[in-house]
Design a protein around this motif. Structure first.
Motif, PDB file in Angstrom:
ATOM      1  N   SER A   1       0.823  -1.210   0.000  1.00  0.00           N
ATOM      2  CA  SER A   1       0.000   0.000   0.000  1.00  0.00           C
ATOM      3  C   SER A   1       0.855   1.259   0.000  1.00  0.00           C
TER       4      SER A   1
ATOM      5  N   LEU B   1       3.797   1.572  -1.322  1.00  0.00           N
ATOM      6  CA  LEU B   1       4.356   1.733  -2.666  1.00  0.00           C
ATOM      7  C   LEU B   1       3.325   2.293  -3.637  1.00  0.00           C
ATOM      8  N   SER B   2       2.119   1.696  -3.637  1.00  0.00           N
ATOM      9  CA  SER B   2       1.163   2.151  -4.642  1.00  0.00           C
ATOM     10  C   SER B   2       0.636   3.548  -4.317  1.00  0.00           C
TER      11      SER B   2
ATOM     12  N   PHE C   1       2.330   5.877  -2.879  1.00  0.00           N
ATOM     13  CA  PHE C   1       3.427   6.771  -3.254  1.00  0.00           C
ATOM     14  C   PHE C   1       3.384   7.061  -4.755  1.00  0.00           C
ATOM     15  N   ALA C   2       3.196   5.999  -5.531  1.00  0.00           N
ATOM     16  CA  ALA C   2       3.123   6.182  -6.982  1.00  0.00           C
ATOM     17  C   ALA C   2       1.943   7.079  -7.353  1.00  0.00           C
TER      18      ALA C   2
ATOM     19  N   VAL D   1       0.362   9.366  -5.578  1.00  0.00           N
ATOM     20  CA  VAL D   1       0.442  10.762  -5.150  1.00  0.00           C
ATOM     21  C   VAL D   1       1.600  11.511  -5.819  1.00  0.00           C
ATOM     22  N   TYR D   2       2.744  10.863  -5.973  1.00  0.00           N
ATOM     23  CA  TYR D   2       3.936  11.592  -6.400  1.00  0.00           C
ATOM     24  C   TYR D   2       4.313  11.442  -7.873  1.00  0.00           C
TER      25      TYR D   2
ATOM     26  N   THR E   1      -4.263   1.580   1.314  1.00  0.00           N
ATOM     27  CA  THR E   1      -3.752   2.429   0.241  1.00  0.00           C
ATOM     28  C   THR E   1      -4.318   3.847   0.360  1.00  0.00           C
TER      29      THR E   1
ATOM     30  N   TYR F   1       0.006  11.176   2.566  1.00  0.00           N
ATOM     31  CA  TYR F   1       1.011  11.803   1.691  1.00  0.00           C
ATOM     32  C   TYR F   1       0.529  13.149   1.186  1.00  0.00           C
ATOM     33  N   GLN F   2      -0.793  13.250   0.955  1.00  0.00           N
ATOM     34  CA  GLN F   2      -1.305  14.515   0.430  1.00  0.00           C
ATOM     35  C   GLN F   2      -1.193  15.648   1.438  1.00  0.00           C
ATOM     36  N   THR F   3      -1.094  15.283   2.727  1.00  0.00           N
ATOM     37  CA  THR F   3      -0.935  16.343   3.725  1.00  0.00           C
ATOM     38  C   THR F   3       0.523  16.740   3.915  1.00  0.00           C
ATOM     39  N   VAL F   4       1.446  15.944   3.358  1.00  0.00           N
ATOM     40  CA  VAL F   4       2.865  16.281   3.477  1.00  0.00           C
ATOM     41  C   VAL F   4       3.160  17.457   2.544  1.00  0.00           C
ATOM     42  N   PRO F   5       3.740  18.558   3.066  1.00  0.00           N
ATOM     43  CA  PRO F   5       3.961  19.738   2.219  1.00  0.00           C
ATOM     44  C   PRO F   5       4.849  19.448   1.012  1.00  0.00           C
ATOM     45  N   ASP F   6       4.500  20.072  -0.105  1.00  0.00           N
ATOM     46  CA  ASP F   6       5.270  19.881  -1.334  1.00  0.00           C
ATOM     47  C   ASP F   6       6.722  20.293  -1.165  1.00  0.00           C
TER      48      ASP F   6
ATOM     49  N   ALA G   1       9.361  17.527  -0.653  1.00  0.00           N
ATOM     50  CA  ALA G   1       9.854  16.810  -1.827  1.00  0.00           C
ATOM     51  C   ALA G   1      10.801  17.690  -2.632  1.00  0.00           C
TER      52      ALA G   1
END
Lengths: 293, 267
Positions: B80, B82-83, B85-86, B88-89, B144, B151-156, B159
């Motif tokens: 979950s 891995l997928s 991550f793919a 969102v990013y 997932t 991940y969507q709450t992690v600030p851009d 990255a």
């Protein structure tokens, strides 16, 4: 939506590959298999499959035994859902007090979630034991009536419902508690100033505010009682006495696995699939509503 | 004071069945079958639990349950992450299809694909194997979606900073995202462990030999059907206590994550 920050031609495919493979091989392929198998019936010697069109469905819907198991499933599901939600809302209101040591109390309410439905069932099987169980003993002191689940279908059903409700209690209480604590005290104080007594406050203010959670738990408990209680029936009553506690999932398993009626069993699986899709859509309609709030 | 008393009464009511099961597991068969029922523990703990252990082959079954629970939990979390991550990013062709495919698995629980899944497992030769017990249950839409949401709450900017440092996507996942996902992973692990431990229909279907059964199925085999034998309720309850202890212990010891997982995974 997030700005996409990485560029790579093949990496994203590699990352989703494991999940996609598992999904295709163990979810999609078997689901299509069920759809196909439902169109066939087993030959009299059980050695080959004969194309039967929609026969399996029409025969199921005309079969008293199947309809009985559908009725059993609904009685069970509504018993578990309404019984469970009523009990847990009551207990949650009781537990939702500003007192010290709340975390400990909450854990003390939550742990039955960890018990497998089958194991919960075995425990209640003994509590209901006609000769040695505590419950028939207590009831015999109250009045004389037949409280033997081996003889009375409704007692067997009550036993399964009780075990399932007990197992789900902690879970439901956790959600009701979370809901109760998100109600601003100012709202309750306002109602109190308006002279509403506690009972009125509950029905006019608290209960309507809890309705999204109640609806969510309703769907969740329905899904639980339809699809996650196979073990309970299998370990405790095996569908008996007679067919009194044979629920849809148990019958689908029994017809397919034990009686080797592959087509009928697959058709039952497909009907169950329709039920899950209905329940899931209901759940997501609620989720959408919550987003717009 | 009154509130405490009310709460304690509620807790006692909920705990009574477990207490009763424990009491039965400590009694001799004579005490178990005595009327009126005896509600106090007795001294036959050792012999009952030993009998359950031997008769139910519980050592082996507990190991199987542990492998199944941990295998499913770790597997689901890994694939979950891995997928999600793919999804969102990255932007990639077919992303929507993948997303919907994962979503639809919500509507395909084990009971709706009983017979055909069995066929798939036997074609693969996975009957009676740990592969059969774990891998097919590893796809999880809820896990997932949970990681996707997180991940969507992690600030851009995180990255972007990683990229400035010359970190590639995998490096970013491993050194930046995973350390941030700790509590989410722990919360999911608790929920999935309990799910895997308590799963019943699946192990019943994909195992034939006694050696590969899990403990929740094993207990059912201790309950005699039909008249012949006298059920040894004290031994059955001893086995039940051992089967329920691990998941309940996980809830008690990982309480904080359990509550978080309960609420997060059903959002």
């Amino acid at each position: 939506m997030k700005r996409t920050v990485f560029r790579n031609r093949w990496l994203p495919y590699l990352l989703v590959l494991p999940q996609v493979v598992v999904t295709l091989v163990f979810f999609f392929w078997p689901a299509f298999g069920s759809l196909r198998l439902a169109l066939y019936r087993t030959s009299p010697f059980g050695d080959r499959l004969i194309f039967a069109g929609l026969d399996n469905y029409t025969r199921l819907l005309g079969s008293g035994e199947y309809l009985q198991s559908a009725v059993n499933s609904f009685v069970f599901a509504f018993g578990v859902t309404f019984g469970g939600l009523t009990a847990s809302l009551g207990l949650a209101v009781l537990a939702n007090q500003k007192i010290r040591g709340l975390a400990i109390y909450r854990t003390a309410l939550l742990w039955p979630y960890g018990i497998a439905p089958a194991v919960a069932g075995i425990i209640w099987l003994f509590i209901f034991h006609p000769a040695y169980g505590v419950l028939p003993y207590v009831l015999a002191a109250v009045g004389s009536f037949q409280f033997n689940w081996l003889l009375e279908g409704w007692v067997a059903m009550l036993m399964l419902i009780t075990a399932a409700v007990w197992k789900q209690l902690g879970y439901n209480i956790a959600f009701f508690l979370a809901g109760l604590q998100s109600i601003p005290t100012s709202v309750l104080e306002a109602a109190q100033v308006d002279g509403a007594d506690p009972v009125r406050r509950f029905w006019r203010v608290v209960f309507p505010l809890l309705s999204p959670i109640t609806f969510f738990l309703f769907v969740l408990n329905m899904v639980f009682s339809f699809f996650e209680t196979f073990g309970l029936v299998h370990a405790v009553t095996q569908g008996g006495p007679g067919h009194a506690t044979e629920i849809l999932v148990y019958k689908a398993y029994n017809d397919g696995f034990v009686n080797q009626q592959l087509g009928t069993s697959a058709a039952q699986s497909v009907i169950l699939m329709v039920v899950v899709i209905g329940l899931t859509m209901l759940q997501f309609r609620y989720a959408e509503k919550r987003v717009t709030y | 004071m009154l509130v405490h008393a009310g709460l304690i009464a509620v807790i006692a009511l909920i705990a009574f069945p477990l207490y009763y099961a424990f009491v039965i597991s400590t009694q001799s068969l004579g005490e178990v079958t005595s009327v009126p029922p005896r509600l106090t523990p007795s001294w036959h703990v050792g012999e009952n639990y030993a009998a359950a252990w031997v008769k139910g082959k519980l050592g082996r079954l507990l190991v199987n349950s542990l492998v199944m629970a941990v295998g499913i939990a770790v597997g689901k979390i890994a694939i979950s992450i891995l997928s999600a991550f793919a999804i969102v990013y990255f932007n990639f062709r077919g992303k929507q299809v993948v997303f919907w495919m994962i979503f639809v698995t919500l509507m395909l629980p084990v009971p709706v694909r009983i017979m055909s899944t069995y066929e798939v497992i036997s074609t693969l030769g996975w009957i009676d194997s740990y592969w059969g017990l774990t891998v097919p249950l590893m796809a999880s839409a809820t896990a997932t979606f949970l990681f996707r949401q997180f991940y969507q709450t992690v600030p851009d900017s995180l990255a972007e900073a990683a990229q400035l440092d010359g970190a590639g996507p995998l490096r970013f996942l491993w050194s930046f995202l995973l350390p941030l996902s700790g509590t989410n992973i722990a919360a999911l692990f608790v929920i999935l462990f309990i799910y895997g431990w308590n799963e019943y229909l699946w192990p019943l279907m994909v195992t034939n030999s006694e050696e590969m059964r899990t403990v929740v199925i094993g207990i059912e085999k201790l309950v005699p059907r039909g008249g012949g034998e006298i059920p040894e309720w004290n031994v059955i309850m001893a086995a039940a206590m051992m089967a329920l202890l691990p998941p309940v212990a996980v809830i008690l010891f990982m309480q904080r994550w359990f509550v978080k997982g309960l609420i997060e995974s059903e959002k």
